[in-house]
Motif scaffolding. Structure first.
Motif, mmCIF file in Angstrom:
data_model
loop_
_atom_site.group_PDB
_atom_site.id
_atom_site.type_symbol
_atom_site.label_atom_id
_atom_site.label_comp_id
_atom_site.label_asym_id
_atom_site.label_seq_id
_atom_site.Cartn_x
_atom_site.Cartn_y
_atom_site.Cartn_z
ATOM 1 N N LEU A 11 0.848 -1.192 0.000
ATOM 2 C CA LEU A 11 0.000 0.000 0.000
ATOM 3 C C LEU A 11 0.881 1.238 0.000
ATOM 4 C CD1 LEU A 11 -2.780 1.354 0.253
ATOM 5 C CD2 LEU A 11 -2.528 1.200 2.745
ATOM 6 N N ASN A 12 0.708 2.051 -1.004
ATOM 7 C CA ASN A 12 1.446 3.307 -1.129
ATOM 8 C C ASN A 12 0.542 4.435 -0.631
ATOM 9 O OD1 ASN A 12 2.873 5.599 -1.918
ATOM 10 N ND2 ASN A 12 2.456 5.314 -4.102
ATOM 11 N N ALA A 13 0.788 4.888 0.601
ATOM 12 C CA ALA A 13 0.015 5.985 1.187
ATOM 13 C C ALA A 13 1.000 7.040 1.666
ATOM 14 C CB ALA A 13 -0.871 5.480 2.325
ATOM 15 N N THR A 14 1.737 7.598 0.720
ATOM 16 C CA THR A 14 2.855 8.483 1.045
ATOM 17 C C THR A 14 2.569 9.949 0.746
ATOM 18 O OG1 THR A 14 3.842 7.955 -1.104
ATOM 19 C CG2 THR A 14 4.589 6.681 0.789
ATOM 20 N N GLY A 15 1.300 10.297 0.567
ATOM 21 C CA GLY A 15 0.947 11.699 0.404
ATOM 22 C C GLY A 15 1.620 12.341 -0.793
ATOM 23 N N PRO A 16 2.374 13.424 -0.573
ATOM 24 C CA PRO A 16 2.984 14.143 -1.697
ATOM 25 C C PRO A 16 4.044 13.345 -2.440
ATOM 26 C CG PRO A 16 3.746 15.026 0.398
ATOM 27 C CD PRO A 16 2.626 14.097 0.712
ATOM 28 N N TRP A 17 4.472 12.212 -1.877
ATOM 29 C CA TRP A 17 5.462 11.363 -2.548
ATOM 30 C C TRP A 17 4.810 10.211 -3.304
ATOM 31 C CZ3 TRP A 17 6.428 13.612 2.201
ATOM 32 C CH2 TRP A 17 7.567 14.436 2.272
ATOM 33 N N THR A 18 3.487 10.246 -3.453
ATOM 34 C CA THR A 18 2.761 9.148 -4.100
ATOM 35 C C THR A 18 3.334 8.796 -5.465
ATOM 36 O OG1 THR A 18 0.686 9.632 -2.957
ATOM 37 C CG2 THR A 18 0.529 8.459 -5.057
ATOM 38 N N ASP A 19 3.490 9.798 -6.323
ATOM 39 C CA ASP A 19 3.967 9.514 -7.677
ATOM 40 C C ASP A 19 5.443 9.138 -7.709
ATOM 41 O OD1 ASP A 19 1.532 9.768 -8.910
ATOM 42 O OD2 ASP A 19 1.791 11.879 -9.437
ATOM 43 N N HIS A 20 6.200 9.562 -6.710
ATOM 44 C CA HIS A 20 7.607 9.145 -6.633
ATOM 45 C C HIS A 20 7.677 7.625 -6.487
ATOM 46 C CE1 HIS A 20 9.580 13.187 -5.995
ATOM 47 N NE2 HIS A 20 8.318 13.479 -5.791
#
Length: 307
Positions: A11-20
């Motif tokens: 699960l990618n829940a990294t906020g502003p780093w999502t697209d990174h």
């Protein structure tokens, strides 16, 4: 840095780093979100202030003035941000914009730059697309990459249950034994209240009545501060001040915090540095009161950690 992950679901829940992170899974992944910067100012009050004030700026935006920690919180801006999320900061133009917009409804003498004690900025994660970020809907963005990574971004505090349900639904559809079965035993666990949960007014009253002693009674603003920030855990801090009267002293004469909070942060909240205490566990930095003398005092108490 490249690394491998072996899991049924990432699960990618990294906020502003999502697209990174999406680009780490798939270098050809198109952007799914865009970022909007919001900046805020904290100012000393020139007169009593109790009401929350919101003023429309245009069809989509408002500016607000809120009483917070005996100070005034102003904000916010809304502009597209394309830089490194780690480098987001408040600029001079942000300060000018916030003060100019606040002037529609706040008296000029309250909006002097000399009254600013603190500023901060954050990033909103919005759905990708054209147009002004202030007009973009605060929707949740959900995407699944070719490697199976589920990315969840955006939304608002008020939609966190919807975001959680999205993830749980995905878990329930994975092949093999549903991961949701692992959650079943948790449903029978007793519900435990958050540590310190209590009526702040009742806690403040007890702090004022009970002590610390010997010595002067606790100041009303300190009692209110401890009650609203710690709940019933405030009694543990009062106990420290009762056992060592020097800990009942204020960290700074213009703030309600007492030195016992430093010891409590050190022994119960894993505080390691003066920055941990002043910025993250008290309001001293936000109030502009983290002077050299204050930092030295905090550092000394932190260094006196029991063996």
């Amino acid at each position: 840095t490249e690394f491998g992950i072996d899991a049924r679901l990432v699960l990618n829940a990294t906020g502003p780093w999502t697209d990174h992170l999406r680009a780490m899974e798939d270098k050809a992944a198109a952007p799914s979100v865009r970022l909007s910067k919001g900046a805020h100012l904290v100012l000393r009050r020139t007169s009593p202030w109790k009401a929350a004030l919101a003023t429309p700026i245009d069809k989509y935006r408002i500016t607000f003035a809120l009483p917070w920690e005996d100070m005034l919180l102003l904000g916010t801006t809304d502009e597209e941000y394309e830089g490194d999320p780690r480098e987001v900061s408040v600029t001079d133009s942000d300060v000018t914009q916030i003060l100019d917009e606040a002037a529609f409804s706040v008296r000029d003498q309250q909006l002097s730059r000399d009254l600013i004690t603190y500023s901060f900025a954050g990033l909103r994660v919005l759905p990708g697309g054209p147009g002004d970020t202030s007009k973009a809907k605060r929707e949740t963005v959900v995407s699944e990459g070719p490697g199976g990574m589920l990315s969840v971004a955006g939304g608002k505090w008020t939609t966190f249950r919807h975001i959680g349900r999205t993830v749980i639904d995905k878990l329930s559809k994975l092949p093999g034994r549903p991961l949701t079965e692992d959650m079943e035993p948790m449903r029978s666990l007793p519900r435990m209240p958050l540590p310190g949960i209590a009526n702040p007014q009742a806690v403040a009253h007890r702090l004022l009545v009970d002590g610390p002693a010997p010595g002067p009674r606790m100041a009303p603003d300190t009692a209110r501060h401890l009650a609203t920030h710690y709940g019933s855990l405030a009694f543990d801090i009062a106990r420290l001040a009762n056992e060592d009267p020097s800990l009942a002293e204020r960290i700074h004469p213009d703030a309600p915090e007492i030195r016992a909070q430093i010891v409590y942060a050190r022994d119960r909240e894993w505080a390691e540095t003066a920055e941990d205490v002043l910025r993250r566990r008290t309001t001293l930095t936000v109030r502009g009161l983290d002077t050299t003398e204050v930092r030295d005092d905090v550092a000394k108490l932190l260094a006196d950690r029991p063996s």
